[in-house]
Motif scaffolding. Structure first.
Motif, PDB file in Angstrom:
ATOM      1  N   THR A   1      -6.841  -0.534  -6.828  1.00 15.73           N
ATOM      2  CA  THR A   1      -6.194  -1.499  -5.925  1.00 15.73           C
ATOM      3  C   THR A   1      -7.252  -2.232  -5.117  1.00 15.73           C
ATOM      4  O   THR A   1      -8.269  -1.657  -4.724  1.00 15.73           O
ATOM      5  N   ASP A   2      -6.999  -3.488  -4.858  1.00 17.20           N
ATOM      6  CA  ASP A   2      -7.879  -4.310  -4.033  1.00 17.20           C
ATOM      7  C   ASP A   2      -7.005  -5.216  -3.174  1.00 17.20           C
ATOM      8  O   ASP A   2      -6.741  -6.369  -3.514  1.00 17.20           O
ATOM      9  N   ILE A   3      -6.521  -4.659  -2.066  1.00 16.92           N
ATOM     10  CA  ILE A   3      -5.674  -5.431  -1.153  1.00 16.92           C
ATOM     11  C   ILE A   3      -6.557  -5.881   0.000  1.00 16.92           C
ATOM     12  O   ILE A   3      -6.692  -5.208   1.025  1.00 16.92           O
TER      13      ILE A   3
ATOM     14  N   ASP B   1      -4.193  -2.073 -12.481  1.00 19.85           N
ATOM     15  CA  ASP B   1      -5.061  -2.742 -11.513  1.00 19.85           C
ATOM     16  C   ASP B   1      -4.214  -3.729 -10.712  1.00 19.85           C
ATOM     17  O   ASP B   1      -3.526  -4.587 -11.285  1.00 19.85           O
ATOM     18  N   ILE B   2      -4.258  -3.589  -9.391  1.00 17.51           N
ATOM     19  CA  ILE B   2      -3.430  -4.417  -8.504  1.00 17.51           C
ATOM     20  C   ILE B   2      -4.320  -5.026  -7.433  1.00 17.51           C
ATOM     21  O   ILE B   2      -5.122  -4.320  -6.813  1.00 17.51           O
ATOM     22  N   SER B   3      -4.162  -6.324  -7.205  1.00 16.18           N
ATOM     23  CA  SER B   3      -4.945  -6.986  -6.152  1.00 16.18           C
ATOM     24  C   SER B   3      -4.076  -7.970  -5.385  1.00 16.18           C
ATOM     25  O   SER B   3      -3.142  -8.561  -5.926  1.00 16.18           O
TER      26      SER B   3
ATOM     27  N   ILE C   1       4.453  -4.996  -9.127  1.00 14.44           N
ATOM     28  CA  ILE C   1       3.877  -3.654  -9.071  1.00 14.44           C
ATOM     29  C   ILE C   1       4.806  -2.665  -9.779  1.00 14.44           C
ATOM     30  O   ILE C   1       4.347  -1.789 -10.526  1.00 14.44           O
TER      31      ILE C   1
ATOM     32  N   THR D   1      -1.761  -8.471 -11.164  1.00 12.33           N
ATOM     33  CA  THR D   1      -1.660  -7.122 -11.724  1.00 12.33           C
ATOM     34  C   THR D   1      -2.123  -7.142 -13.178  1.00 12.33           C
ATOM     35  O   THR D   1      -1.872  -8.109 -13.906  1.00 12.33           O
TER      36      THR D   1
ATOM     37  N   ARG E   1       0.833  -1.206   0.000  1.00 12.58           N
ATOM     38  CA  ARG E   1       0.000   0.000   0.000  1.00 12.58           C
ATOM     39  C   ARG E   1       0.869   1.258   0.000  1.00 12.58           C
ATOM     40  O   ARG E   1       0.618   2.206  -0.765  1.00 12.58           O
TER      41      ARG E   1
ATOM     42  N   ILE F   1       2.491   1.755  -3.391  1.00 13.93           N
ATOM     43  CA  ILE F   1       1.544   2.237  -4.400  1.00 13.93           C
ATOM     44  C   ILE F   1       1.256   3.721  -4.187  1.00 13.93           C
ATOM     45  O   ILE F   1       1.188   4.502  -5.151  1.00 13.93           O
TER      46      ILE F   1
ATOM     47  N   CYS G   1      -1.449 -12.679  -5.825  1.00 13.54           N
ATOM     48  CA  CYS G   1      -1.170 -11.295  -6.206  1.00 13.54           C
ATOM     49  C   CYS G   1      -1.340 -11.205  -7.724  1.00 13.54           C
ATOM     50  O   CYS G   1      -0.721 -11.970  -8.466  1.00 13.54           O
TER      51      CYS G   1
END
Length: 358
Positions: A248-250, A286-288, A269, A300, A230, A233, A298
């Motif tokens: 982002t969806d962490i 887009d990152i999760s 990332i 992307t 986080r 980013i 993980c």
């Protein structure tokens, strides 16, 4: 070199195993022998018979402690091995007869029983020789198995040491690589927005704290790695324009302590920001990050733009390190899907680390 407690444990186990095996061999006949034997009382028969197992023990340890290590393990000399065992068998047969003679001399009452006419010795020598050969084969097998175990343990220790050295070397490479990329980002900000550059330095200090204290460990709790992602980013967002859509969806719990290798996903990332933004300053990223039933994923997705010639954001070693670290730390426990979509406009990367089987 001092002998550690760990070193003595296998030796103690071997010693106890040997003692139990020989105890069974020596005591069992006394428990199950028929007292109506031709040699009369069970005790008289047992005292005479005891010379046989003692001779077997003697020949076994002659091989186990001297003949096998000297002629097979070191010199691989089969001729001397066979010759030494020929003398060992003869020595064993003489030991059996010597035991009989000593028993007669020391135990007169027993001698009266044992002086009765004895059967032909040839069959007895024949069967005793066969048993000696089996004993010798057993000694060779035990020694060879122990040698194989020793070599295998040494190989595993060497492999573990090599793996640890390689991982340590990767960590030492990763820190400068990551720091170089981030400093390049801050350098680009200074030219047009000093306030953002100052904010970036503040965010960088948080990242460095994580790297100094967490990256030196083999594994960290997943929630700490999620916080690091986080922060990274947020740092990267400072340098991009409003035309870049970042999602982002962490979805990691604040107390999720699932162990994960530190900085294992950060290169994904980095790669998304490096190649997901056009020269005109637009793009989509887009990152999760998620953890479901112990499986960590993980993923992307980013728009795909060729790296610009004046882009100084790294030398491309990040993804290579990710691949190698996954092989070393999660063998047969991970999947990595990556590539471009059919139209070539989007790049995707998805790493799933599977839960270790208990």
């Amino acid at each position: 070199m001092a002998t550690t407690l760990q070193d003595t444990k296998p030796k103690s186990r071997y010693l106890i195993l040997h003692m139990l095996c020989w105890a069974v061999l020596i005591v069992a006949p006394l428990l199950f022998h028929n007292s109506g034997d031709a040699w009369t009382a069970t005790w008289h028969w047992y005292c005479r018979w005891l010379g046989n197992p003692l001779a077997y023990i003697l020949v076994f340890y002659l091989n186990y402690l001297w003949i096998v290590p000297r002629f097979l393990l070191k010199k691989n000399d089969w001729k001397m091995f066979l010759l030494a065992n020929l003398f060992a068998i003869i020595f064993g047969l003489l030991a059996i007869d010597l035991w009989h003679w000593v028993a007669v001399q020391l135990l007169p009452d027993l001698g009266n029983v044992m002086r009765k006419p004895r059967p032909n010795r040839a069959p007895r020598y024949f069967w005793a020789t066969l048993i000696f050969i089996l004993i010798i084969a057993l000694a060779v097998a035990v020694r060879m198995i122990q040698r194989w175990q020793h070599i295998e343990n040494a190989r595993r220790e060497a492999e573990a040491a090599r793996t640890e050295a390689e991982l340590s070397n990767m960590r030492n490479q990763l820190n400068p690589h990551f720091l170089l990329n981030t400093l390049n980002n801050i350098y680009a900000l200074i030219a047009f927005d000093q306030e953002k550059a100052q904010t970036a330095v503040s965010e960088l200090s948080k990242l460095l704290r994580h790297m100094l204290y967490e990256n030196q460990q083999d594994f960290v709790p997943l929630y700490k790695e999620a916080d690091f992602m986080r922060n990274y980013i947020e740092l990267m967002k400072i340098r991009v324009t409003d035309h870049v859509k970042i999602t982002t969806d962490i979805s990691v719990s604040p107390n999720d302590t699932t162990p994960v290798a530190p900085l294992i996903f950060i290169s994904l990332i980095e790669n998304a920001f490096k190649h997901g933004i056009s020269p005109q300053g637009s793009g989509e990223i887009d990152i999760s990050l998620s953890q479901v039933d112990g499986d960590i994923t993980c993923e992307t997705h980013n728009t795909c733009y060729p790296k610009r010639g004046n882009d100084k954001s790294g030398s491309g070693i990040g993804l290579e390190q990710v691949s190698r670290r996954l092989e070393l730390m999660y063998p047969d426990r991970y999947t990595w899907e990556q590539g471009k979509t059919a139209d070539g406009k989007e790049y995707y990367s998805k790493i799933t680390i599977k839960k270790e089987k208990s």
